[in-house]
Scaffold this motif. Structure first.
Motif, PDB file in Angstrom:
ATOM      1  N   PRO A  30     -15.805  89.694 -23.335  1.00  0.00           N
ATOM      2  CA  PRO A  30     -16.211  88.524 -24.121  1.00  0.00           C
ATOM      3  C   PRO A  30     -17.648  88.580 -24.622  1.00  0.00           C
ATOM      4  CG  PRO A  30     -14.945  87.844 -22.208  1.00  0.00           C
ATOM      5  CD  PRO A  30     -15.180  89.312 -22.051  1.00  0.00           C
ATOM      6  N   LEU A  31     -18.577  89.003 -23.765  1.00  0.00           N
ATOM      7  CA  LEU A  31     -19.981  89.015 -24.174  1.00  0.00           C
ATOM      8  C   LEU A  31     -20.210  89.966 -25.337  1.00  0.00           C
ATOM      9  CD1 LEU A  31     -22.721  87.827 -23.568  1.00  0.00           C
ATOM     10  CD2 LEU A  31     -23.107  89.633 -21.905  1.00  0.00           C
ATOM     11  N   VAL A  32     -19.497  91.093 -25.351  1.00  0.00           N
ATOM     12  CA  VAL A  32     -19.651  92.071 -26.434  1.00  0.00           C
ATOM     13  C   VAL A  32     -18.925  91.592 -27.690  1.00  0.00           C
ATOM     14  CG1 VAL A  32     -19.240  94.452 -27.139  1.00  0.00           C
ATOM     15  CG2 VAL A  32     -19.895  93.949 -24.781  1.00  0.00           C
ATOM     16  N   ALA A  33     -17.646  91.212 -27.533  1.00  0.00           N
ATOM     17  CA  ALA A  33     -16.845  90.819 -28.701  1.00  0.00           C
ATOM     18  C   ALA A  33     -17.417  89.583 -29.388  1.00  0.00           C
ATOM     19  CB  ALA A  33     -15.397  90.571 -28.272  1.00  0.00           C
ATOM     20  N   CYS A  34     -17.758  88.563 -28.605  1.00  0.00           N
ATOM     21  CA  CYS A  34     -18.299  87.329 -29.201  1.00  0.00           C
ATOM     22  C   CYS A  34     -19.640  87.576 -29.874  1.00  0.00           C
ATOM     23  CB  CYS A  34     -18.448  86.254 -28.121  1.00  0.00           C
ATOM     24  SG  CYS A  34     -16.884  85.623 -27.483  1.00  0.00           S
ATOM     25  N   THR A  35     -20.486  88.396 -29.248  1.00  0.00           N
ATOM     26  CA  THR A  35     -21.785  88.698 -29.848  1.00  0.00           C
ATOM     27  C   THR A  35     -21.623  89.422 -31.174  1.00  0.00           C
ATOM     28  OG1 THR A  35     -22.834  88.833 -27.661  1.00  0.00           O
ATOM     29  CG2 THR A  35     -23.987  89.865 -29.501  1.00  0.00           C
ATOM     30  N   LEU A  36     -20.722  90.398 -31.227  1.00  0.00           N
ATOM     31  CA  LEU A  36     -20.503  91.140 -32.469  1.00  0.00           C
ATOM     32  C   LEU A  36     -19.943  90.232 -33.564  1.00  0.00           C
ATOM     33  CD1 LEU A  36     -19.010  94.485 -31.088  1.00  0.00           C
ATOM     34  CD2 LEU A  36     -21.311  94.094 -32.010  1.00  0.00           C
ATOM     35  N   ILE A  37     -19.017  89.347 -33.201  1.00  0.00           N
ATOM     36  CA  ILE A  37     -18.468  88.419 -34.198  1.00  0.00           C
ATOM     37  C   ILE A  37     -19.552  87.443 -34.656  1.00  0.00           C
ATOM     38  CG2 ILE A  37     -16.842  86.505 -34.515  1.00  0.00           C
ATOM     39  CD1 ILE A  37     -14.859  88.042 -32.810  1.00  0.00           C
ATOM     40  N   ALA A  75      -8.532  86.455 -26.153  1.00  0.00           N
ATOM     41  CA  ALA A  75      -9.231  85.228 -25.762  1.00  0.00           C
ATOM     42  C   ALA A  75     -10.639  85.196 -26.336  1.00  0.00           C
ATOM     43  CB  ALA A  75      -9.261  85.103 -24.242  1.00  0.00           C
ATOM     44  N   SER A  76     -11.366  86.293 -26.217  1.00  0.00           N
ATOM     45  CA  SER A  76     -12.759  86.301 -26.652  1.00  0.00           C
ATOM     46  C   SER A  76     -12.880  86.307 -28.176  1.00  0.00           C
ATOM     47  CB  SER A  76     -13.485  87.510 -26.057  1.00  0.00           C
ATOM     48  OG  SER A  76     -12.799  88.707 -26.362  1.00  0.00           O
ATOM     49  N   THR A  77     -12.082  87.139 -28.854  1.00  0.00           N
ATOM     50  CA  THR A  77     -12.198  87.206 -30.309  1.00  0.00           C
ATOM     51  C   THR A  77     -11.709  85.923 -30.972  1.00  0.00           C
ATOM     52  OG1 THR A  77     -10.064  88.356 -30.333  1.00  0.00           O
ATOM     53  CG2 THR A  77     -12.046  89.709 -30.424  1.00  0.00           C
ATOM     54  N   ALA A  78     -10.576  85.391 -30.513  1.00  0.00           N
ATOM     55  CA  ALA A  78     -10.042  84.174 -31.127  1.00  0.00           C
ATOM     56  C   ALA A  78     -10.935  82.974 -30.850  1.00  0.00           C
ATOM     57  CB  ALA A  78      -8.627  83.911 -30.612  1.00  0.00           C
ATOM     58  N   ALA A  79     -11.484  82.874 -29.642  1.00  0.00           N
ATOM     59  CA  ALA A  79     -12.386  81.762 -29.330  1.00  0.00           C
ATOM     60  C   ALA A  79     -13.630  81.816 -30.206  1.00  0.00           C
ATOM     61  CB  ALA A  79     -12.764  81.801 -27.849  1.00  0.00           C
ATOM     62  N   ALA A  80     -14.164  83.017 -30.446  1.00  0.00           N
ATOM     63  CA  ALA A  80     -15.341  83.149 -31.302  1.00  0.00           C
ATOM     64  C   ALA A  80     -15.019  82.757 -32.743  1.00  0.00           C
ATOM     65  CB  ALA A  80     -15.871  84.575 -31.239  1.00  0.00           C
ATOM     66  N   VAL A  81     -13.851  83.168 -33.221  1.00  0.00           N
ATOM     67  CA  VAL A  81     -13.459  82.818 -34.589  1.00  0.00           C
ATOM     68  C   VAL A  81     -13.250  81.305 -34.706  1.00  0.00           C
ATOM     69  CG1 VAL A  81     -11.635  83.057 -36.316  1.00  0.00           C
ATOM     70  CG2 VAL A  81     -12.486  85.070 -35.112  1.00  0.00           C
ATOM     71  N   LEU A 160      -5.677  83.769 -38.162  1.00  0.00           N
ATOM     72  CA  LEU A 160      -6.607  82.681 -37.842  1.00  0.00           C
ATOM     73  C   LEU A 160      -7.718  82.594 -38.881  1.00  0.00           C
ATOM     74  CD1 LEU A 160      -7.174  80.503 -35.719  1.00  0.00           C
ATOM     75  CD2 LEU A 160      -8.526  82.184 -34.468  1.00  0.00           C
ATOM     76  N   LEU A 161      -8.174  83.746 -39.371  1.00  0.00           N
ATOM     77  CA  LEU A 161      -9.250  83.754 -40.361  1.00  0.00           C
ATOM     78  C   LEU A 161      -8.810  83.134 -41.680  1.00  0.00           C
ATOM     79  CD1 LEU A 161     -10.800  87.308 -39.804  1.00  0.00           C
ATOM     80  CD2 LEU A 161     -11.943  85.119 -39.445  1.00  0.00           C
ATOM     81  N   PHE A 162      -7.535  83.323 -42.031  1.00  0.00           N
ATOM     82  CA  PHE A 162      -7.062  82.830 -43.315  1.00  0.00           C
ATOM     83  C   PHE A 162      -6.557  81.393 -43.258  1.00  0.00           C
ATOM     84  CE2 PHE A 162      -6.982  87.403 -44.127  1.00  0.00           C
ATOM     85  CZ  PHE A 162      -7.618  87.430 -45.357  1.00  0.00           C
ATOM     86  N   LEU A 163      -6.635  80.778 -42.087  1.00  0.00           N
ATOM     87  CA  LEU A 163      -6.366  79.347 -42.022  1.00  0.00           C
ATOM     88  C   LEU A 163      -7.479  78.596 -42.730  1.00  0.00           C
ATOM     89  CD1 LEU A 163      -5.124  78.692 -38.350  1.00  0.00           C
ATOM     90  CD2 LEU A 163      -3.799  78.476 -40.460  1.00  0.00           C
ATOM     91  N   PRO A 164      -7.183  77.543 -43.455  1.00  0.00           N
ATOM     92  CA  PRO A 164      -8.249  76.777 -44.110  1.00  0.00           C
ATOM     93  C   PRO A 164      -9.233  76.223 -43.088  1.00  0.00           C
ATOM     94  CG  PRO A 164      -6.085  76.169 -44.983  1.00  0.00           C
ATOM     95  CD  PRO A 164      -5.837  77.045 -43.786  1.00  0.00           C
ATOM     96  N   THR A 165     -10.508  76.313 -43.421  1.00  0.00           N
ATOM     97  CA  THR A 165     -11.546  75.824 -42.508  1.00  0.00           C
ATOM     98  C   THR A 165     -11.368  74.346 -42.221  1.00  0.00           C
ATOM     99  OG1 THR A 165     -13.088  77.481 -43.350  1.00  0.00           O
ATOM    100  CG2 THR A 165     -14.031  75.613 -42.166  1.00  0.00           C
ATOM    101  N   ASP A 166     -11.002  73.581 -43.245  1.00  0.00           N
ATOM    102  CA  ASP A 166     -10.815  72.137 -43.049  1.00  0.00           C
ATOM    103  C   ASP A 166      -9.695  71.855 -42.046  1.00  0.00           C
ATOM    104  OD1 ASP A 166     -12.836  71.617 -44.811  1.00  0.00           O
ATOM    105  OD2 ASP A 166     -11.491  71.380 -46.554  1.00  0.00           O
ATOM    106  N   ALA A 167      -8.657  72.699 -42.072  1.00  0.00           N
ATOM    107  CA  ALA A 167      -7.550  72.499 -41.136  1.00  0.00           C
ATOM    108  C   ALA A 167      -8.000  72.753 -39.707  1.00  0.00           C
ATOM    109  CB  ALA A 167      -6.385  73.414 -41.502  1.00  0.00           C
ATOM    110  N   VAL A 168      -8.788  73.811 -39.501  1.00  0.00           N
ATOM    111  CA  VAL A 168      -9.290  74.105 -38.159  1.00  0.00           C
ATOM    112  C   VAL A 168     -10.235  73.015 -37.685  1.00  0.00           C
ATOM    113  CG1 VAL A 168     -10.629  75.759 -36.786  1.00  0.00           C
ATOM    114  CG2 VAL A 168      -9.040  76.580 -38.519  1.00  0.00           C
TER     115      VAL A 168
END
Length: 271
Positions: A30-37, A75-81, A160-168
């Motif tokens: 998580p610390l690596v993936a979230c930091t890179l994202i 878990a780490s990549t999706a939570a960061a996104v 997840l990236l292509f979901l509209p920001t307003d929807a998220v």
């Protein structure tokens, strides 16, 4: 989010999926993936805070035998996104993001089981190619299996990236306060449980004094990270010097308990 940021995030997600199996460069941590994202999307500070929190949660996750741990990569990549898409970089936004890590990890576990099942057929194909002496086919089988592991994370992150920001933002903002507060408390308990599992596996009679010293030093607010590092180096040097004395096999007063090689254990055994 720009096209470049999206591409970078997908690459990071793909590498996290690969390293979840290879366990070579720790991209899935998580610390690596979230930091890179966070760096890819322009929010490194908030992503580091999220990654540090998730890292504490994932400390107790480990594959033991046939038991597969929850998927820390998804878990780490999706939570960061989710954090970036929500555009809520307050403490509440970070709390909601890491509170989603548990269901995301369980979903990732289901995905990895599917990929591993598909990989069984690939392995049989590699065995058949090996019997024929076709080394290139064996290599292709290995790369295909790794590709599936990378896509296992990259495809959900892409969706997840292509979901509209307003929807998220709308979905996360619709969470009532009582639920978000409960998720925060539950997430804190899970972090404590994860760290406790690690202590339970690593702690022994010889190492408990160092745990106590670490918590005491960390509670002193005037100590900087450099000071804590210097104290840690000093304690390590003291321990190494005592180890040489304790393992010498001499009968001097400095050799407690006959010299087992562990000075702390010798002292505790003697007293």
């Amino acid at each position: 989010m720009s096209i470049i940021s999206i591409i970078l995030v997908l690459i990071i997600a793909f590498l996290a999926g690969l390293d979840g199996i290879l366990d070579q460069f720790q991209f899935h941590q998580p610390l690596v993936a979230c930091t890179l994202i966070g760096l890819a999307t322009g929010h490194p500070t908030e992503a580091i805070i999220l990654g540090g929190t998730l890292q504490m949660l994932a400390l107790g996750w480990a594959n033991i035998g046939a038991a597969v741990a929850p998927d820390v990569a998804l878990a780490s990549t999706a939570a960061a996104v989710l954090l970036v898409k929500s555009e809520n970089f307050t403490q509440k936004g970070i709390t909601i993001a890491y509170s989603t890590a548990i269901p995301l990890a369980v979903a990732g576990l289901a995905l990895t089981m599917i990929v591993r099942t598909l990989s069984v057929g690939i392995v049989h194909g590699a065995d058949a190619a090996a019997r024929k002496g076709n080394i290139r086919a064996v290599e292709r089988s290995h790369f295909t299996a790794l590709l599936l592991q990378g896509l296992r994370i990259a495809v959900p992150i892409g969706l997840l990236l292509f979901l509209p920001t307003d929807a998220v933002k709308g979905a996360l903002n619709a969470i009532p306060n009582w639920l978000s507060d409960g998720m925060q408390i539950g997430g804190g308990m899970v972090v404590a449980v994860g760290y406790a599992m690690v202590i339970n596996m690593m702690a022994s009679r010889e190492t408990w004094p160092f745990f106590v010293l670490g918590f005491v030093f960390a509670a002193l607010s005037k100590l900087t990270l450099i000071a804590l590092g210097a104290i840690g180096v000093a304690i390590a040097l003291i321990y190494l010097n005592l180890s040489k004395q304790g393992g010498s096999g001499s009968s001097s007063g400095g050799n407690f308990g006959g010299g087992s090689g562990d000075p702390i254990g010798d002292i505790l055994e003697n007293y």
